[in-house]
Design an enzyme around this catalytic site. Structure first.
Site, PDB file in Angstrom:
ATOM      1  N   GLU A  14      57.663 -53.646  21.065  1.00  0.00           N
ATOM      2  CA  GLU A  14      58.057 -52.257  21.331  1.00  0.00           C
ATOM      3  C   GLU A  14      59.369 -51.936  20.640  1.00  0.00           C
ATOM      4  OE1 GLU A  14      56.071 -49.541  22.225  1.00  0.00           O
ATOM      5  OE2 GLU A  14      55.584 -50.789  23.959  1.00  0.00           O
ATOM      6  N   GLY A  96      52.382 -37.563  27.688  1.00  0.00           N
ATOM      7  CA  GLY A  96      53.593 -38.189  28.194  1.00  0.00           C
ATOM      8  C   GLY A  96      53.385 -39.531  28.858  1.00  0.00           C
ATOM      9  N   GLY A  98      52.674 -42.308  27.237  1.00  0.00           N
ATOM     10  CA  GLY A  98      52.981 -43.389  26.312  1.00  0.00           C
ATOM     11  C   GLY A  98      51.746 -43.999  25.680  1.00  0.00           C
ATOM     12  N   LEU A  99      50.662 -43.228  25.574  1.00  0.00           N
ATOM     13  CA  LEU A  99      49.412 -43.738  25.013  1.00  0.00           C
ATOM     14  C   LEU A  99      49.097 -43.112  23.660  1.00  0.00           C
ATOM     15  CD1 LEU A  99      47.246 -43.742  28.271  1.00  0.00           C
ATOM     16  CD2 LEU A  99      48.692 -45.566  27.345  1.00  0.00           C
ATOM     17  N   SER A 101      49.077 -39.907  22.398  1.00  0.00           N
ATOM     18  CA  SER A 101      48.199 -38.745  22.252  1.00  0.00           C
ATOM     19  C   SER A 101      48.503 -37.997  20.960  1.00  0.00           C
ATOM     20  CB  SER A 101      48.348 -37.810  23.457  1.00  0.00           C
ATOM     21  OG  SER A 101      49.690 -37.439  23.654  1.00  0.00           O
ATOM     22  N   GLU A 134      53.927 -36.699  11.433  1.00  0.00           N
ATOM     23  CA  GLU A 134      54.777 -36.834  12.627  1.00  0.00           C
ATOM     24  C   GLU A 134      56.259 -36.843  12.265  1.00  0.00           C
ATOM     25  OE1 GLU A 134      55.081 -38.133  16.973  1.00  0.00           O
ATOM     26  OE2 GLU A 134      53.215 -38.061  15.870  1.00  0.00           O
ATOM     27  N   ASP A 146      51.522 -46.359  15.890  1.00  0.00           N
ATOM     28  CA  ASP A 146      50.539 -45.520  16.565  1.00  0.00           C
ATOM     29  C   ASP A 146      49.425 -45.091  15.622  1.00  0.00           C
ATOM     30  OD1 ASP A 146      52.299 -45.840  18.598  1.00  0.00           O
ATOM     31  OD2 ASP A 146      52.987 -43.765  18.665  1.00  0.00           O
TER      32      ASP A 146
END
Length: 353
Positions: A14, A96, A98-99, A101, A134, A146
């Site tokens: 992370e 929101g 943390g997956l 989206s 992004e 991601d």
């Protein structure tokens, strides 16, 4: 035509993806659904927010629509002609949590447009274009994790990525007597995006102070010489998290799930203490989970300041979750939700709606 674009979870690694580090994400069977057809004008409608937008020129709106508009801009910049389309978006990915989206939306939109226009864009290129969307258009300076996970994942596998070289390999994710779960804390603190960009800047400052161009060249001796305690902590997280990813990889290959779980707990401690991206609610969940031997490991997942917790646990975890959720709701007045994680392949198309 309909496209399904998966969310992603990250087993470990992370805040290393924008620091030339190692990561171990995988796609999950929760999707952004994108329906697309040719049209006279650009039209987008989101069932989630119950709003639509029409446009001729793809200009920034500072809204959810920018993830779509940005992909139109970036595809054109890469030489792909994008004709007007009508697009309807729906999602079973909680915002929101943390997956990812946003990455699911970007990659899915890019894939849907390419399929509609008849382009066969390589998945790595699609992930890179979505990442540019992004960073350059939406304005979040994220790493590549991601978009790569959403585009390239394979069912029953995690994706080990060296973000410095962009090389990747598939790692079997067969967990035998254990399972992976995601707990959505129901919390998303507003400081998330600004603090995320701040952490990136702090990492850049740490490299400058150590006179290094990449964290891959940094040693513990270099970190010990940093005079700024905040920069020292940020650098310490990156270095130790990279080590944990490699150790987790070895533990998975030898089916040592107890070790995998220990590294998850250690990752959370570093994210909490060194990178300072956790929050009281998430820490409470993890401390309660630690009390149960059948919970092998847990940590915050995603950018931080709320979102979700990834959990590696034995089969009876649903009962444990009920007890922890009850305490959490009593303390914070929020009901967390549990997701049994199933791995997914990357973005795909179905021809019948």
């Amino acid at each position: 035509m309909t496209v399904y674009s998966p969310g992603r979870a990250n087993l470990i690694g992370e805040h290393t993806d924008y620091n030339d580090g190692y990561i171990l994400p995988f796609a999950i069977k929760k999707y952004v659904k994108i329906e697309i057809e040719s049209s006279e004008r650009f039209k987008i409608f989101s069932k989630q927010v119950k709003k639509g937008i029409e446009f001729e020129a793809p200009l920034k709106t500072n809204s959810w629509a920018d993830y779509v508009i940005g992909m139109v801009v970036k595809l054109r910049e890469h030489g792909y002609k994008v004709e007007p389309f009508n697009m309807v978006l729906d999602s079973e990915l909680p915002m929101g949590a943390g997956l990812s989206s946003s990455a699911a939306l970007e990659v899915g939109v890019g894939y849907a447009i390419s399929q509609l226009m008849g382009y066969e864009i390589e998945r790595e290129e699609l992930a890179k274009i979505a990442h540019e969307c992004e960073v350059d258009f939406v304005g979040v300076r994220c790493g590549i994790m991601d978009q790569y996970a959403v585009a390239l994942s394979k069912e029953d596998h995690a994706l080990f990525i060296d973000t410095m070289t962009r090389e990747y390999k598939y790692v079997p994710l067969y967990l035998d007597s254990a399972k992976l779960y995601l707990i959505n804390s129901g919390i998303k603190h507003e400081l998330g995006n600004s603090e995320y960009n701040k952490r990136r800047h702090e990492c850049e400052l740490a490299l400058e102070s150590m006179k290094k161009s990449s964290f891959r060249d940094v040693t513990m001796e270099d970190i010990d010489k940093l005079s700024d305690p905040v920069l020292r902590k940020r650098a310490l997280h990156v270095i130790t998290e990279n080590e944990r990813v490699l150790k987790t990889l070895s533990a998975l290959e030898s089916d040592n799930l107890l070790l995998v779980g220990r590294y998850l707990y250690e990752s959370h401690e570093s994210l909490r203490d060194n990178y300072e991206v956790s929050c009281e609610e998430i820490d409470f969940l993890i401390e309660e989970l630690r009390k149960y031997p059948d919970v092998l490991g847990a940590r915050i997942v995603g950018a931080g300041f709320g979102g979700s917790v990834i959990v590696l646990a034995r089969d009876n975890f649903e009962e444990i979750f009920k007890k922890v959720a009850e305490l959490y709701t009593m303390k914070y007045g929020i009901t967390p939700s549990l997701m049994n994680v199933e791995t997914s392949s990357g973005v795909f198309r179905v021809d019948s709606i």
